[in-house]
Enzyme design. Sequence first.
Site, PDB file in Angstrom:
ATOM      1  N   CYS A 186     -16.451  -4.747  -2.611  1.00 26.74           N
ATOM      2  CA  CYS A 186     -15.396  -4.282  -1.704  1.00 26.74           C
ATOM      3  C   CYS A 186     -15.644  -2.905  -1.109  1.00 26.74           C
ATOM      4  O   CYS A 186     -14.861  -2.434  -0.283  1.00 26.74           O
ATOM      5  CB  CYS A 186     -14.059  -4.310  -2.431  1.00 26.74           C
ATOM      6  N   HIS A 198      -8.086   2.721   0.232  1.00 25.04           N
ATOM      7  CA  HIS A 198      -8.485   1.351  -0.112  1.00 25.04           C
ATOM      8  C   HIS A 198      -7.204   0.512  -0.211  1.00 25.04           C
ATOM      9  O   HIS A 198      -7.141  -0.570   0.330  1.00 25.04           O
ATOM     10  CB  HIS A 198      -9.267   1.364  -1.429  1.00 25.04           C
ATOM     11  N   GLU A 240      -5.818   5.539  -7.038  1.00 28.55           N
ATOM     12  CA  GLU A 240      -6.006   6.249  -5.761  1.00 28.55           C
ATOM     13  C   GLU A 240      -4.993   7.388  -5.602  1.00 28.55           C
ATOM     14  O   GLU A 240      -5.359   8.491  -5.193  1.00 28.55           O
ATOM     15  CB  GLU A 240      -5.858   5.266  -4.586  1.00 28.55           C
ATOM     16  N   LYS A 269      -4.399  -2.855   4.751  1.00 32.36           N
ATOM     17  CA  LYS A 269      -4.653  -4.211   4.233  1.00 32.36           C
ATOM     18  C   LYS A 269      -3.478  -5.157   4.438  1.00 32.36           C
ATOM     19  O   LYS A 269      -3.639  -6.376   4.322  1.00 32.36           O
ATOM     20  CB  LYS A 269      -5.077  -4.141   2.764  1.00 32.36           C
ATOM     21  N   HIS A 323      -7.260  -8.253   2.238  1.00 33.24           N
ATOM     22  CA  HIS A 323      -8.422  -7.564   1.684  1.00 33.24           C
ATOM     23  C   HIS A 323      -9.667  -8.341   2.092  1.00 33.24           C
ATOM     24  O   HIS A 323      -9.924  -9.436   1.599  1.00 33.24           O
ATOM     25  CB  HIS A 323      -8.304  -7.486   0.162  1.00 33.24           C
ATOM     26  N   PHE A 328     -15.572  -3.716  -7.461  1.00 34.71           N
ATOM     27  CA  PHE A 328     -16.073  -4.250  -8.729  1.00 34.71           C
ATOM     28  C   PHE A 328     -17.402  -3.544  -9.027  1.00 34.71           C
ATOM     29  O   PHE A 328     -18.117  -3.151  -8.107  1.00 34.71           O
ATOM     30  CB  PHE A 328     -16.385  -5.748  -8.592  1.00 34.71           C
TER      31      PHE A 328
END
Lengths: 81, 798
Positions: free
Chosen positions: B155, B287, B298, B319, B324, B389
């Site tokens: 991501c 994000h 975050e 998003k 996403h 990830f």
Amino acid sequence: MDQAEVKSKLKAFFMSDLGVDGDVLQYDTELFGEEIGLDSVDSLEIISFVDSNFNVSMTGVGKEHFQSINTIAAYIEAHKA
Amino acid sequence: MTPDERRCVVTGLGVICAVGNNVEETWKSALNSVSGIHKTTSVDTNKCYADLAAEVKCDTLDEIDAPKEKDRVSKLCIKATKEALADAGLANFNDDQRVSVVIGSCVGGVLSIEQYHQHGRDVSEIAKMPIAAIASQVAETCEAGGIVTNVANACAAGTISIAVACDLIRAGKADVVIAGGADSFAAVPYSGFLSLHALDENGCSPFNRCNGITLGEGAGIVIVESYEHAQKRSAKQYCEILGSGVTSDANHITAPREDGVCLMEAISRAVKNSGIDKSDIGYVNAHGTGTGKNDNAEITAFKNFFGENNSNISVSSTKVLTGHCLGAAGAIEAVFSIKALTTDTVLPTFPYTKEQSAALKEKVGALDFVQNTARHKELKCVLSNNVAFGGTNAAIVFSKIPGEVAAQSAAGKKIAVTGLGIVSPLGNSKAAYLEAVKADKKPESPSVHSTIALEDYKELGVKMAFYRKLDNLGQLQTVSGMRALQDASFTVTDNNAKDIGIIVGTSEGGLGATYDFEELIAREGNSQGSAFKFPHTVYNAAGGYLSICSGIKGYGVTITTGPLSGLDSIGYSMNVIHDGQEKAMMATGTDENLPIITEFAQKLGVAANNVVAPYAENDGFVVGDGSVSIMLEEDSYAKSRGAKVYCYALGFGHGRKNVKFGKLAGSENALDKAIADALADAGITVSDIDAVCGFANGCKRIDDIEKGSLKRVFGEKLASMPLFEVKERTGEGRAGSAALAAAEAALLLSGELAGDKAYFVAANGSVASKKVDATGLKKILVISFAAGGSYSAVIFGK
């Protein structure tokens, strides 16, 4: 299914699906401790396995029931249909 | 001010996502707070607790050359590329070596994997599966002839691609880079995130309900150009791209660190590398996935970095618009960030009720989390960050001012090779490899693979609680990486964990694990995905595991281009060190040979029926695997800790002639270019080269390319030039073999390998082999290739 069978099935699952070494996994071994090191991802797998194999939902169940194979088996015994 | 030759500017934008098939439509949706999240129409949602997605609706995706040869992900990417190129006033590049393509992706051609598995195992699907196909097919479309690679950091891949693009330009390797990311929505990621209970059944609500993500799909493309190149052609310039920061959590394979310290380090590096003050940043495109773990980490990082009383920082997640989009997320968000910057607009996260707004205020302090409607705000710099990830964090700064970019600050410094970790079908250590060379071992069958044993973990002190989680690729990478650290006597501590980074090069990465996951959900249903197995589908899981096991917290990137990725990891690592971003880098090449990989090779007609040696003029090769990790350090850093030095990394070069992905024929001369480029980079000439570590594997089509090019490059000298061919022992291990060839060069130069069997190509083209003594070898050229027509070369010297 008796308790011994449930425990043996759980142990086989930990070995085949979660990569746990069978030699160090006893029925009372602490699953989320340092040696085995299960984490939140693994608990999702346990819940899914218990649900589909014993028809018992462990979603949202307290940590204490995930401590060892013994405690999971006891939870299954107490909640099976 | 950043000197002109290091300035990177944006000259074109392209996007396709759930809220628009181009920049204009998408931006309009953003300004009007229109969400693209709806009930999915493309995957089976039977017994699944969430059924929303943000899918692209576009019926012109097939209006490209040879659509049947491309996965949906490549089609999305090509569509966005065409828009961006037109916007930049650029078109066909005629294999111009100064034009590069860097594309990020998480799941790549996963729809083709599904198609192959469920509909007749058709050979035509195979070349569409790997992430590596995307950048290659984009390059093919516009004939970009420079470095063509893919960033596979899940991501965060889209953001890192743009960062890598700037690094290439600042290192003088490119003038124009088509950079961005692409991913398509599919059953594998859908089922995977379901299994993690990470989907929000009501649609994602970042920083608000924080109950999970909603998957999207799409592509974002940014044309990054050197300022001088853009000026020369009087191109429209949107903004500057300043510094970036990439770090690793070294904590968990899926979850971000709660304290957000490594994310904060990435943001801090981006600001520092930009040469700006953090007060110059007016908007952060976060994000903001919608999971509690991400959003809280975050918020913590923003509060700690910017100060919780700082009301000058506006923050939002886009998003809710796009879902996403995984590897495309950072790229699409770069387009939003650049539009926001250049139109002085801050975008909102939505929807928030009054009560929810009040609750948010409690969480975020004075930070201006923009809600519900876009608004005007004068902006100087915008920061965009993503996490992934594998524990990857990435941040990048877009700016109206040129800043003071600290790139190539260590360009003059020597880079030493100080450690080797070798995992191959011959054994799992350097000692096992040296022993196998001595015994002249050959593959035992036409399909061989590495096997990690409990002994390996014991020797390295890796605990069961860790290694039980690893898939095969992760096992190979962890063991080779830990061995390289051990060989270099490098102990990772709190003090140096941020001074060292990792670049993993891989040809197929998590393709095998993705196939495995597809088999599972095709059999059991999308509701029955495995949370344990899903993380292995991302290509950067192997590097992530190495970071967790070793504690390495610096730069962490996984690149995937084909076999040459095992050399590119060395080349890019050299650049990271020259940039002053890290003191030490672990460059690796890692690929696995699962039964499905051998099946692919057999279907493609490149798997030999018997054991064949390099130059055997066979139709196929031995399918192998391996992971080789090479420690590179700034020489003074290595010396200061008393490290032994195998040799020095002197130069890296690249060449490309576009042919269809999956093919090599027609691209032969590009290898000559790669060698010339590496020689120039090292500041030496052909006459300085004493030996070559090549890529011949027994398949005539491949071996002839090596032979032909070396003949053109070395002329008469070739007859007396030893060619060391490591695939003779390990089979074709793709990136693992490319890195092994480099390790072989290091072993020969250091004298640890006193000699090895080498091939010699006579003037008439005939090939003979004999044992060669390593004494007297001072500089060795290492080469590799990738389907689609890319070649890389690295030079190691004493």
